[in-house]
Every structure is written in C-alpha cells, then in structure tokens.
Design an enzyme around this catalytic site. Structure first.
Site, PDB file in Angstrom:
ATOM      1  N   GLY A   1      40.732  40.676  45.441  1.00 62.40           N
ATOM      2  CA  GLY A   1      40.159  41.991  45.445  1.00 62.40           C
ATOM      3  C   GLY A   1      38.486  41.765  45.386  1.00 62.40           C
TER       4      GLY A   1
ATOM      5  N   GLY B   1      36.817  40.554  39.990  1.00 70.00           N
ATOM      6  CA  GLY B   1      37.435  39.146  39.756  1.00 70.00           C
ATOM      7  C   GLY B   1      36.587  38.494  38.718  1.00 70.00           C
TER       8      GLY B   1
ATOM      9  N   GLU C   1      29.034  43.156  50.818  1.00 66.64           N
ATOM     10  CA  GLU C   1      29.825  43.523  51.509  1.00 66.64           C
ATOM     11  C   GLU C   1      30.133  44.991  51.618  1.00 66.64           C
ATOM     12  OE1 GLU C   1      33.870  42.721  49.551  1.00 66.64           O
ATOM     13  OE2 GLU C   1      34.548  41.759  51.321  1.00 66.64           O
TER      14      GLU C   1
ATOM     15  N   GLU D   1      40.668  35.363  45.059  1.00 69.27           N
ATOM     16  CA  GLU D   1      39.979  35.318  46.298  1.00 69.27           C
ATOM     17  C   GLU D   1      39.349  36.875  46.415  1.00 69.27           C
ATOM     18  OE1 GLU D   1      41.681  32.109  47.751  1.00 69.27           O
ATOM     19  OE2 GLU D   1      40.490  33.395  48.666  1.00 69.27           O
TER      20      GLU D   1
ATOM     21  N   LYS E   1      51.448  43.668  40.053  1.00 69.16           N
ATOM     22  CA  LYS E   1      50.868  45.149  40.162  1.00 69.16           C
ATOM     23  C   LYS E   1      50.073  45.145  41.542  1.00 69.16           C
ATOM     24  CE  LYS E   1      46.490  47.329  39.372  1.00 69.16           C
ATOM     25  NZ  LYS E   1      46.898  48.253  40.448  1.00 69.16           N
TER      26      LYS E   1
ATOM     27  N   CYS F   1      38.942  40.996  54.156  1.00 65.36           N
ATOM     28  CA  CYS F   1      38.155  40.145  53.798  1.00 65.36           C
ATOM     29  C   CYS F   1      37.538  38.886  54.828  1.00 65.36           C
ATOM     30  CB  CYS F   1      39.048  39.260  52.700  1.00 65.36           C
ATOM     31  SG  CYS F   1      40.459  38.510  53.385  1.00 65.36           S
TER      32      CYS F   1
END
Ligand code: NDP
Length: 522
Positions: A254, A259, A411, A276, A201, A310
C-alpha cells in the site's frame, strides 16, 4: 447475519450475484467475515457497502465493518488451526494450493467480471490479475516439494549439519485495492505453503474480490482457521492485526506513509514486516529507440489500469532530439483512448477507484502547471455520456517537467505522465535515480551497450529493456529498492523468506563431546 455453513452461504450469494448479472431484481448480497471456516457478521453488527467506481449507483454488496473484537476472533481461529496445518507435510499443503489454482482458473471469467465491476480496471487487465493469482498458486504449490534447506559437511568428523525452513506462525496480510486478487494470492500462497496460518484484511474498496477468493480457498480444501478474512477499515482492522502479539509476521502492500506507520508499530514488538509501497517509475527513451514500440509501451504503462499500478510509468525521460515527436505521438494516442466501464469491450481506460483519488489526481495536475509544466493532453475529470456516475479522469501528459518538481517526485497514482527532457544517457540515468522510490524502470534503445549500462545503473528492483514498466512474472522476485519497501521481495523463491525462520541443526554421531572451533584446531 448469524453463522452460516460456508457451502450453503456460497450457494446463496452466487445465486444472488447471477441474478444481478442477468439484470434481474436482486437484493444486495451481504458478506460477513470468514473466521474458522464460517461466515460471521461483525460483532458490532455494523456493515459497509462496496460500489462500482464506473457507476456509483451500482451497489455490489455489503460487508462486515469489523473491529478489534473480530480480529481477535480471527487470530484465535488461526492459532487453533496452526498446529495441524504446520504438521501437514508441505507437499500435501501444496496439493490444496493446486486445487485452489484450478478453481481460480475455472472461475476466471466470473472473478474477472466481479473485479472490473468492483474496482474498474478493464476486463482484459482483470483477467491478467486473476491469472497472476493462478500462476502464484501453482508456483507455490510446487514450492511444497521444494522447501529446500542446506545439508553441508560439518567442520568436525562424524557430525551432520543442515538447515531447514520453519513457519513463523500467524501471518497478517493487509492488501490494497488495485490488484484485488493477485496481491492477496501473492501473499497468502507463500505464507500458507510454508505452514503459517493467515488473518487477511483486504482493502475496503475491494472486499467483494476478497470474499470470492476466500470462498474458493474454502472449496479447495484449506482447513477451517487456516485462512481467516476480516473486512473493515485500516484503523479498526488493520491496526489491531499489526498490534496483535499473536500475529508474528505482517505483509503489507500500500501507501508509503501507511507502510511507515505499520513498520514503526510492529517494531515495538520486534515483529517481521514485509512492505511493498509506492513507486515513481520512469521510462527512458533514447534517440536511437524504436519509437513505435516506445509509444506502445508508454501508453500501456502510463494509462493501463488508469495509472493505478505500483509499477505504472509516471515519468517519461526522453532524449531532446526525439522529444517533440514522441510527445506529439503520445498525446494523439492518449486523446484517442476511450473511457468507460471496463466491462464494455470498447473501453481502453476505466475509472479511478473513488472520488478522493479523482480529486487527488486533479490536484496534482494543478500543482504541475503551477510549477511550469505544459499540458500536452487531458488534465480534467472526464464527464459526458456514460461517465457521469463514475470517477473518470482524462489521460494526461505534462510536458517540460523538471526532475525535482513535485509531479516528478510524488506518487500520483492516476493517468498522469510527466515528461522530462534530457541531453544524453548519463543525464537520463541521473534523473531515473533521483527519486526516493525504486520499484520499476525501463529503457528503450537499440544500442546494446546503453541497455547494459541501464541494467547496471538504474536503482530499481525491476528493470525492463525495450518494454514498459509493467509485466512482472511470478517466478522472479518482485519488489523495490529505497522507500518502495524494506528489503523483502514477493513472488519467486524470495517470497518464502518472508514467511519462514531458518533453523540450523547439528547431529553428532561420534559418541563423544566434540567442541566446535576448538577440537578441530589440534
Ligand atoms: P493504503 O495504504 O491506503 O491501503 C492499503 C491497505 O492498508 C488497505 O487494506 C487499507 O485499509 C490498509 N490500511 C490503511 N491504513 C492502515 C493502518 N493504519 N494500519 C493497517 N492497515 C491500514 O493504500 P491504497 O489502498 O491506497 O493502495 C495504493 C498504494 O499501494 C499506492 O501507493 C501504491 O503504490 C501501493 N502499491 C504498491 C505495490 C507494490 O508492490 N509496491 C503494489 C500495489 C500498490 P482500507 O482500505 O480499509 O483503508
């Protein structure tokens, strides 16, 4: 759209895209899901559009807005394909991966342009993204001949002991938009070479890149059902993949919150999950550093891909005595960066992925200044000629940030650099590690002792010395410590661990019952 043989469908879509690239009138291409080697509309018949973030008037294509019924069909196809695929010798699976890598290389320019159009990164970076896909395809093709286990002496005579890797089954692959070719390849290649089949996906912001990869995988010779792609939202497609009792392993890249949700849902089924997630990566600049080199490394790491990596540098930790000079030079460089469409060779920085991302970045600049940071450069959405239809944001530097300020902890995922001033190395190392994330870090110094201390002290999965925070190579493990992930690694040999089970095998050829831990104690 009904079912269409893949080759004919590819030809039709490719022609339409070529006409559009040439500026001719073209109808908007339409892609379905790729299930069992065929393109199919979503069972609901719903679709969604993908648009160019540098100019939102540009509609790239429409895609299937799928749901649980489409996921179930993809899982069935993956199940049907699994016995033959896992039975195929791994070197043969590797040969298909070589063919795929070769096709990616042949189509590199077309894929790179499609990527820039769909998610905005400048063409040179898009080429790098495709190259990562090529590199991992070739690396994992080679792993087809290197799926080593261990053969060891048994503790008993006339007995053989060894371990082998086995595929887990069906791998659910859920990917973000910022590396729309590299990340799917980083996940699918190790999953496939080890004998798993895949339900993939992609992010809803980059379904076109995903469709282009899947077309090439089909052309490379992956048998029908080994790779299945289902497009649609996280809720309607991602969650059913995670919840499916027949998907045995999920690999996700993501957002940290997404996550965490995925991990807790998967835990109910004791399903393996590789995560991740986010980063808050820091570059340290010591007073003895080569400042020219540091400026180049920081500009590339903070503003490349408009900060949407990232591994992007979002914190600069600089020793007081060189801070004013460094910030002044960085501000001048940031001010000179040219914003625009990544397809324009003069552009340095492309757009953010969507309006929500631009608003989020703007919000964080406000949070930073409210917390007391000084705006050294940027701080606003960028408009003006050529930018009015895109999601652009000025490269931004916030100076005088404190280590626990929100802009130093959360972030932002945009072109915003927070500058934290420190007295010495010990304070710098403490600041680097004072975050819940642990993906990438870097230090600029001419002192070998300081460099080695940083390599030891920084709690990140990747450490760079005299380079920025980005630039991972596919043959080394990739991933982060702390809340950047859950201990798994992508790329390198480490990636094989996510997609395999270990099986230990003992063969006793003594012709009698030999009891381990008992009969060798006499
Ligand atoms: P998201 O978590 O929003 O989305 C990632 C993928 O998950 C998309 O395909 C998304 O679908 C899907 N998804 C969303 N919600 C769910 C759900 N509840 N269940 C299952 N799937 C879901 O992340 P972004 O796309 O915004 O990506 C940016 C993030 O990725 C950043 O935080 C960045 O740090 C991180 N990242 C980490 C990397 C690493 O290696 N550590 C590398 C690259 C990015 P949809 O698009 O339809 O919403």
């Amino acid at each position: 759209m009904g079912r269409t043989p893949a080759r004919e469908y590819n030809r039709r879509v490719t022609q339409t895209i070529q006409r559009a690239d040439e500026g001719g009138s073209a109808t908007t291409p339409s892609y379905g899901n790729f299930i069992g080697g065929e393109w199919r509309a979503a069972e609901s018949g719903r679709t969604f559009e993908s648009r160019n973030p540098a100019d939102t008037r540009d509609v790239i294509a429409t895609f299937a807005a799928s749901d649980a019924a489409d996921v179930a069909a993809a899982v069935r196809a993956a199940e049907d394909a699994l016995p033959a695929w896992r039975a195929m010798p791994a070197p043969k699976r590797g040969e298909i991966m070589y063919a795929f890598g070769h096709l990616l290389a042949q189509h590199k320019e077309r894929l790179s342009r499609a990527m820039t159009r769909e998610m905005g990164k400048v063409l040179a970076e898009a080429r790098g993204d495709v190259q990562e896909g090529i590199d991992i395809a070739y690396l994992m093709a080679g792993e087809g001949r290197r799926l080593f286990g261990e053969t060891t002496p048994s503790e008993l005579p006339n007995k053989w002991a060894m371990s082998v890797r086995e595929p887990i089954g069906i791998a659910g692959i859920i990917t973000p938009w910022n590396f729309p070719i590299a990340i799917p390849c980083w996940k699918m290649m190790p999953a496939l070479v080890t004998g798993n089949t895949v339900v993939f996906k992609p992010a809803s912001d980059t379904p076109h890149c995903a469709a282009l990869i899947v077309e090439l995988m089909h052309e490379a010779g992956f048998p029908p059902g080994t790779v299945n792609m289902v497009t649609g939202s996280g809720e309607e497609v991602g969650m059913p993949i995670v919840d499916s009792p027949d998907v045995n392993v999920v690999s996700f890249t993501g957002n940290t919150q997404t996550g965490r949700d995925i991990a807790s849902r998967a835990a109910k089924r004791l399903k393996r999950v590789s995560l991740e997630l986010g980063g808050k990566n820091a570059i340290v600049v010591m007073a003895d550093a080569d400042l020219d080199l540091a400026v180049d490394g920081i500009v590339w790491s903070a503003f490349g891909t408009a900060g949407q990596r990232c591994t992007a540098c979002s914190r600069l930790v600089v020793q007081d005595s060189v801070a004013d000079e460094l910030v002044g030079r960085l501000a001048a460089r940031a001010r000179a960066l040219r914003l625009g469409s990544g397809l324009d060779p003069h552009t340095d920085v492309g757009p953010l992925i969507n309006a929500g991302a631009r608003d989020k970045v703007g919000g964080y600049v406000g949070i930073g200044t409210d917390e007391g940071a000084r705006l050294a450069v940027g701080g606003e959405p960028a408009g003006g000629e050529g930018l009015e239809h895109g999601h652009f944001f000025e490269p931004t530097i916030l100076d005088g940030v404190r280590p626990m300020d929100r802009v130093a902890q959360e972030e932002i995922f945009g072109p915003v650099l927070s500058v934290i001033r420190v007295a010495d190395y010990d304070e710098a190392a403490t600041v680097v590690n004072t975050t819940r994330y642990g993906l990438s870090s870097s230090i600029f110094t001419r002192d070998t002792n300081t460099a080695f201390r940083a390599m030891r002290d920084f709690t990140t999965g990747i450490v760079y010395v005299n380079a920025g925070t980005i630039g991972a190579e596919t043959h080394l493990p990739f991933g982060g410590m702390k809340q950047t992930g859950n201990g798994h690694r992508e790329a390198g040999h480490a990636a094989l661990d996510t997609y395999t089970e270990w099986k230990s095998i003992y063969v006793d050829y003594s012709g009698r019952l030999q009891r381990a831990q008992i009969d060798n104690q006499a």
